[in-house]
Design an enzyme around this catalytic site. Sequence first.
Site, PDB file in Angstrom:
ATOM      1  CD  GLU A  27      16.899 -20.399  69.942  1.00 37.44           C
ATOM      2  OE1 GLU A  27      17.043 -21.769  69.662  1.00 37.44           O
ATOM      3  OE2 GLU A  27      17.338 -19.467  69.375  1.00 37.44           O
ATOM      4  CG  ASN A  77      20.969 -18.215  67.200  1.00 34.68           C
ATOM      5  OD1 ASN A  77      20.687 -18.992  67.975  1.00 34.68           O
ATOM      6  ND2 ASN A  77      20.553 -16.975  67.090  1.00 34.68           N
ATOM      7  CG  ASP A 123      17.535 -18.265  65.591  1.00 37.38           C
ATOM      8  OD1 ASP A 123      18.251 -19.098  66.411  1.00 37.38           O
ATOM      9  OD2 ASP A 123      16.866 -17.388  66.171  1.00 37.38           O
TER      10      ASP A 123
END
Length: 291
Positions: free
Chosen positions: A22, A153, A198
Amino acid sequence: MSTDAATGPATVFSDARAVLAESIVWDPAAQLLRWTDITLGTLNTARADGTVMSSVPLPPPLASFQPRASGGFVAALGDTVVLTDEHGTIEREIARVSHGTSGNRFNEGKCDPFGRFLVGSMNVTTGEPDGALYSVEPDGTTRVLRGGFGVTNGMEWSDDGSTMYVTDTSASTIYRGSYGPDGELGELEPFVVGQAHDGLVRDDEGCWWTAIYGGGRVERYGPDGSHLETVTLPVANPTSVAFGGPDTSTLFVATARENLTEEDLEQAPRSGAVFAVPTRVHGFPANTFAG
């Protein structure tokens, strides 16, 4: 604005085999790409050719990080926000929150155009919508901008910072609301709905790129939210997206191996890799934390 195809095919930039990659960030000065593996708690740095230079362990989960204007990084751990040096060594804690339930942790974080670090949270056990979006000032002062998120997110801002975009993956929605130098977030309205959005990033044509977790693709949307293009990936779980490369025309896509069976991994062995997608558009340098 041109709406013809903006991309070439995705290729593997780094076969990172991340559990949950991420918070991907390009460093234009050093020509380096960085990302976190949230589950392992590692801050990873790769050269422009994809060679991983370092993988620095921090206390997991290392949910997200962003560059500091003075050098080093601001990083979100499970319930604390810390400052690190340029190597990832923690210098000090600047903020701590009480999530309210033991199943919550920090998640995506980005700096706004005015020097704050905004970081969301999520419930990793029950999935209840009891996550929040926090704003951390350079002096560590922390406030809740909005509650009721399932999985907070992808965050981004308009050119002038007057509009903020924030994603709730569990609600399959990218929201937008008014924003400004005071850091106040106005009422949120749906911008794009219907997929497990996301990570989120904006290009220099005012368009939006969003990773579709579980969908094996990245979607591009116009300034009005109209769908423009799909980038397919050979893996199921893209997570974070960021522009980089020498002229910021490469779209980097982080992915995850979490929630996949052995059979899934046999069919998609590049899961957890970082991919590179050539584009004809360009991105912007990451905002920095003023603290």
